[in-house]
Design an enzyme around this catalytic site. Structure first.
Site, short mmCIF file in Angstrom:
data_model
loop_
_atom_site.label_atom_id
_atom_site.label_comp_id
_atom_site.label_asym_id
_atom_site.label_seq_id
_atom_site.Cartn_x
_atom_site.Cartn_y
_atom_site.Cartn_z
N ASP A 141 0.82 -1.21 0.00
CA ASP A 141 0.00 0.00 0.00
C ASP A 141 0.85 1.26 0.00
OD1 ASP A 141 -2.24 -1.52 -0.09
OD2 ASP A 141 -2.97 -1.01 1.90
N CYS A 178 1.18 -8.35 5.95
CA CYS A 178 0.87 -6.95 5.68
C CYS A 178 -0.60 -6.65 5.43
CB CYS A 178 1.74 -6.44 4.54
SG CYS A 178 3.39 -5.97 5.11
N ASP A 179 -0.85 -5.42 5.01
CA ASP A 179 -2.15 -4.76 5.08
C ASP A 179 -3.31 -5.54 4.48
OD1 ASP A 179 -0.04 -2.88 5.45
OD2 ASP A 179 -1.45 -1.26 5.12
N LYS A 180 -3.13 -6.16 3.32
CA LYS A 180 -4.22 -6.88 2.68
C LYS A 180 -3.96 -8.38 2.64
CE LYS A 180 -6.12 -2.97 2.09
NZ LYS A 180 -4.97 -2.20 2.60
N GLU A 222 -6.75 4.29 -0.27
CA GLU A 222 -6.14 4.75 0.98
C GLU A 222 -5.35 6.02 0.65
OE1 GLU A 222 -4.26 1.66 3.66
OE2 GLU A 222 -2.49 2.70 2.92
N SER A 229 -4.73 4.99 5.67
CA SER A 229 -3.72 4.05 6.12
C SER A 229 -3.77 3.93 7.62
CB SER A 229 -2.33 4.54 5.69
OG SER A 229 -1.32 3.85 6.40
#
Length: 656
Positions: free
Chosen positions: A124, A166-168, A516, A542
């Protein structure tokens, strides 16, 4: 270096060895561990699978072992010494393979047969401000589907180990594991990157462009700081953003072993956690325990409480409902989130809300340390089962008296000169230090369906003495992120100014995949005057975002939301009570006229939508499809999931 590549360089085959092609091979030696029952009763795929296993080189006499699948988000190609042969997208998936290697060794030592499959993930941070960000949230659903398909495509697996950072990729992995209700599954979090000894963390470093534009950094400083923001080559970013918060939530759900979230990537304690996780998966299988025994409504409530205590990323308001939906559980509502955040104090003082990197939160005790405080407050259900095969209460009893806890907390003091009680605090100390609850859900005539702000991350210097953030300012309205960031960097009369309310519309799921917008919030946080600007948007933030940033505004502009009727110069009033967790965002004036929220609602209802409202022309077709499907499945407040029954019914209505 720029010499043209000749056709012969592409096509000519000069080496005779290349042409010495072998046309058959002996095949593996040995015998498959077949039985008459297998040949008579089992599907042909089970038998052919053994042939494939032998063909890949595994000893045939070991092929009868119990089979376990490891799923990872690996990216890049590493040499054996760790140097890059081909880069991954981010440090978060760069060392995942090391964890999977360690887990596979443990499975083999336990006389099991390990399998591995992969679905890598984007960064991201890398896609901020680009078309790639429009794929970010949609990717989560796609990856969860791929992981589920990979699990089902190995019918002989007895359990699944998910390895992600991580994020996703990590929420996608949790969604996939949650859906495997009859299988034992364990989550291995990929850990965190170390901060640089002398430099800025990976969150702050993303604002160097805006700071340079305003003369607050030189080109040399920007180049130097940007080069050394990562103190180690692997792991999620050093702050409690979406990656770190997802690790915390995974452990709080009971999907990971105690004290596994936020381990420093690449270090022995991190590798050891992968081995123990593989051991735990086998133990669950032998005891007949599966995901449905671990992921319960009570486990989801515990995770929400831990999220609040950590002051975690607002992106988990999208991911926790999605995980619950995958598990067949009730999805938390806005009212549930409000209730949890009113009852649970924030106890953790890490970046971006506080001064400490996430590795310090790990050394201070991580998730189990926070849970000890929540248990004393009566805010946890200790009866829930975890992947350790034991109820949470028993694990917390163990943690309170174990050497690991005592020695790591001592290590934090010795290595960084930081008391663990200053990173993870008891409620009294947290209150004294000014830590406030995590999120507030403002409503109002601009956001009649609600919105979200990480109220604990508003700069205290712009909050009134009673703990309430109050702002009235002129709207600066944008429908494209690039125009908003250009206004932030602009030092001329058209630039953004202290006191403005930056409104960014058309960036929700239908407009831009609910991108984001961290490049905007990072710039405002790290510019000297940025705390005097508020942000209102139908996009999301974020996990490292801070400031007076109100996102997830509903309805989004392209779904008819009032945010799509705001104009430059409109007076916007924002009120966020950080103690009571109540808030509002309202139109209260146009031109020289001032009015109250009720009149503001009438004004907005009478206005036509802005003429520049449209989906971003660069939104990918894949993301448009995702946006339509998740809208039918409950939209943003439902977790942006694919609710298959709701989607099928909507299609049937349309066909009729």
């Amino acid at each position: 270096m720029n010499r043209p590549i000749a056709l012969d360089d592409l096509l000519a085959t000069a080496d005779p060895v290349l042409l010495d092609v072998t046309t058959s091979g002996a095949g593996p030696q040995g015998r498959l561990p077949l039985t008459a029952e297998m040949l008579l009763e089992r599907p042909s795929g089970d038998v052919f699978g053994l042939t494939q296993n032998a063909g890949m080189g595994w000893a045939p006499h070991e092929l009868g072992r119990p089979q376990f699948l490891m799923l990872g988000t690996n990216g890049g190609i590493r040499a054996p010494d760790g140097t890059p042969i081909a880069l991954g997208y981010h440090t978060g998936h760069w060392e995942i393979g090391v964890l999977m290697h360690a887990a596979a060794d443990e499975l083999r030592a336990l006389e099991c047969l390990p399998f591995a499959a992969f679905c890598s993930d984007p960064c991201d941070g890398r896609t901020q401000g680009t078309v790639g960000m429009m794929d970010s949230l949609a990717y989560r659903n796609d990856a969860a589907q791929v992981f589920r398909r990979l699990i089902r495509s190995l019918p002989t697996r007895r359990g699944v180990l998910g390895v992600a950072t991580c994020d996703k990729g990590l929420p996608a992995t949790m969604m996939a594991l949650a859906a495997m209700r009859d299988l034992p599954c364990v989550l291995v979090p990929g850990g965190v990157t170390l901060p640089p000894r002398d430099g800025e963390d990976a969150g702050k470093i993303q604002s160097i462009g805006a700071r340079f534009a305003h003369g607050e950094l030189t080109l040399e400083q920007a180049a130097d700081l940007g080069c050394r923001a990562c103190g180690s080559p692997g792991g999620g970013c050093q702050f409690l953003g979406t990656a770190a918060t997802s690790q915390v939530v995974g452990e709080a759900l009971g999907l990971s072993l105690p004290h596994s979230a936020l381990a420093p990537s690449g270090q022995p304690i991190w590798v050891d956690m992968a081995r123990r996780s593989a051991r735990a998966m086998v133990a669950l299988s032998r005891r007949g325990l599966a995901m449905r025994d671990i992921l319960t409504d009570a486990a989801v409530r515990n995770a929400m409480a831990v999220h609040a205590a950590f002051g975690g990323s607002t992106n988990l308001l999208l991911h926790i409902p999605a995980i619950a939906h995958a598990a067949g559980l009730r999805r938390p509502t806005v009212d549930d989130w409000m209730d949890v955040n009113r009852r649970v104090p924030r106890l953790v003082d890490t970046l971006p809300n506080g001064p400490h990197p996430t590795v310090r939160a790990f050394l201070a005790g991580g998730v189990p340390e926070v849970m000890l405080h929540l248990r004393r407050l009566g805010l946890l259900d200790e009866r829930v089962l975890t992947v350790a095969g034991e109820p949470l209460g028993r694990l917390l009893d163990w943690w309170e008296g174990c050497d690991r806890r005592r020695l790591l907390r001592r290590r934090l003091q010795a290595a960084d000169g930081v008391a663990p009680e200053d990173v993870i605090m008891d409620p009294d100390r947290a209150r004294t230090r000014g830590l406030t609850s995590t999120v507030t859900f403002p409503r109002g005539n601009v956001a009649p369906e609600g919105s979200v702000i990480k109220s604990t991350a508003i700069d205290p210097s712009v909050v009134d003495a009673d703990g309430v953030y109050r702002k009235v300012g002129p709207a600066r309205v944008f429908t494209r992120e690039r125009d908003a960031i250009a206004a932030i960097k602009n030092r001329g009369p058209e630039g953004l100014k202290p006191g403005d309310v930056l409104v960014l519309a058309c960036r929700g799921p239908l407009g831009a995949g609910m991108e984001e917008i961290y490049q905007i919030t990072a710039a405002l946080k790290h510019l000297s005057w940025g705390k005097h600007v508020a942000v209102v948007t139908d996009a999301r933030f974020s996990g490292v975002s801070t400031g007076a940033c109100i996102g997830h505004v509903g309805p989004e502009a392209l779904a008819g939301g009032p945010i799509g009727r705001l104009r430059d110069g409109d007076r916007i009033r924002i009120v966020v009570d950080r103690g009571r967790l109540e808030g509002s965002v309202d139109l209260v004036g146009e031109g020289e006229r001032e009015f109250g929220p009720e009149e503001g609602a009438r004004v907005l209802a009478a206005r036509p939508p802005r003429p520049d409202l449209s989906a971003d022309p660069e939104i990918p077709a894949d993301t448009r499809l995702w946006a339509a499907l998740q809208q039918a499945g409950g939209g943003t407040w439902g977790g942006c999931v694919y609710d298959v029954e709701a989607i099928v019914k909507a299609l049937e209505r349309g066909l009729r």
